[in-house]
Enzyme design. Structure first.
Site, short mmCIF file in Angstrom:
data_model
loop_
_atom_site.label_atom_id
_atom_site.label_comp_id
_atom_site.label_asym_id
_atom_site.label_seq_id
_atom_site.Cartn_x
_atom_site.Cartn_y
_atom_site.Cartn_z
N HIS A 140 0.84 -1.20 0.00
CA HIS A 140 0.00 0.00 0.00
C HIS A 140 0.88 1.26 0.00
CE1 HIS A 140 -3.45 2.54 1.52
NE2 HIS A 140 -2.42 3.22 1.99
N GLU A 141 1.87 1.31 0.87
CA GLU A 141 2.73 2.48 0.96
C GLU A 141 3.59 2.64 -0.30
OE1 GLU A 141 2.25 4.68 3.13
OE2 GLU A 141 0.86 3.43 4.29
N HIS A 144 1.83 4.37 -3.11
CA HIS A 144 1.82 5.84 -3.02
C HIS A 144 3.04 6.42 -3.71
CE1 HIS A 144 -1.67 6.33 -0.55
NE2 HIS A 144 -1.16 5.77 0.53
N GLU A 216 -6.14 6.89 -0.87
CA GLU A 216 -6.07 5.71 0.00
C GLU A 216 -6.80 4.52 -0.62
OE1 GLU A 216 -4.18 5.38 2.56
OE2 GLU A 216 -3.53 7.46 2.41
#
Length: 301
Positions: A140-141, A144, A216
């Site tokens: 997930h990070e 980004h 997100e």
């Protein structure tokens, strides 16, 4: 080089629109300040200096505030190993890896671009998650970073920062300026600066949070597709959202300023934040999206 993270055209469009609107707002804000303060050089120099500082040093500021430090593979072999595997799978450059001493279970990515990105996790996160859950959070990070929304949210946050500083400056000037040195014109000017700054802060606040909620969801989707295990990410979300409610208030206060960067928002147990003002979508919405992806992939939820 393009990574294998699923591209998100809606995210790119939203980032472009948000930056455009914030740019217009920023130009209008600077123009009004020049008219009110009658010193264009002072306003431009201060604004440019703050923007440059936030752009170049945002990663260091975030790490310092979150008590994070860069760690080597020798210090954290497991953490580096997971990130190495994910970066190889995603075909992307590996960011720097940092560890925060906070017990708050969370993670965030920061940095002005992919070459200067940092992925930071807390000791509280490492202690609570299973290996597959940790992989989902780190994917997930990393998404980004791959989507470049870390740099966009950093730049977008600048206008709110400078507007907030102007509000405080005007307030304290009124409060401590000294009645003998303060005439009606000065008081009216400071009130006008405060009012304009407060309006700009409110508008930038709403624009940034709208972008943050969507990014997100985009990161959840990209991470689930990259790892092929949406259920692991859903499990991490559920676990961390519940655990954050039991974190000491002092740690929560330290972290709340960086909510827009976090995997899950650092909110206290009684923080009923309306969707309009939240940096993250509701947990139910994130879990529903991951359940749909599980169905599409033919995996159990």
């Amino acid at each position: 080089m393009r990574s294998r993270f699923a591209p998100d055209r809606q995210l790119s469009a939203r980032m472009g629109l948000t930056l455009f609107l914030l740019g217009l707002l920023y130009v209008a804000f600077v123009a009004v300040l020049i008219v009110l303060l009658k010193s264009w050089a002072l306003v431009v120099v201060i604004a440019a200096g703050l923007l440059a500082a936030q752009y170049w040093f945002s990663d260091r500021i975030a790490l310092f505030a979150m008590r994070g430090r860069i760690v080597t593979p020798e210090e954290e072999p497991h953490l580096h190993g997971v990130i190495d595997r994910l970066c190889t799978t995603a075909d992307m450059a590996k960011p720097q890896v940092a560890l925060s001493s906070l017990d708050l279970p969370n993670a965030f990515a920061t940095g002005r671009n992919a070459d200067h990105a940092v992925v930071c996790v807390t000791t509280g996160l490492l202690r609570r998650l299973e290996p597959d859950e940790l992989e989902g959070v780190l994917a997930h990070e990393l998404s980004h970073v791959a989507h470049r929304d870390v740099a966009v949210i950093t730049i977008a946050s600048f206008l709110g920062v400078i507007a907030g500083l102007m509000v405080r400056f005007a307030f304290y000037s009124q409060l401590f300026g000294g009645r003998g040195r303060r005439d009606q014109n000065t008081a009216a000017l400071l009130l006008a600066v405060m009012a304009v700054s407060a309006l700009v802060y409110a508008l930038s606040f709403l624009l940034i949070r709208a972008l943050s909620r969507y990014r997100e969801l985009a990161a959840d989707r990209a991470a689930a597709l990259l790892t092929g295990r949406p259920s692991s990410l859903a499990s991490a979300l559920t676990k961390l959202t519940g655990d954050i409610a039991r974190i000491p208030t002092q740690d929560l206060r330290t972290a709340q300023a960086f909510n827009a960067f976090f995997f899950t928002p650092a909110l206290g147990p009684r923080a009923a934040v309306a969707n309009l003002f939240s940096t993250h979508p509701a947990l139910e919405r994130r879990l529903d999206q991951l359940a749909k992806i599980s169905t599409e992939l033919g995996r159990p939820v």
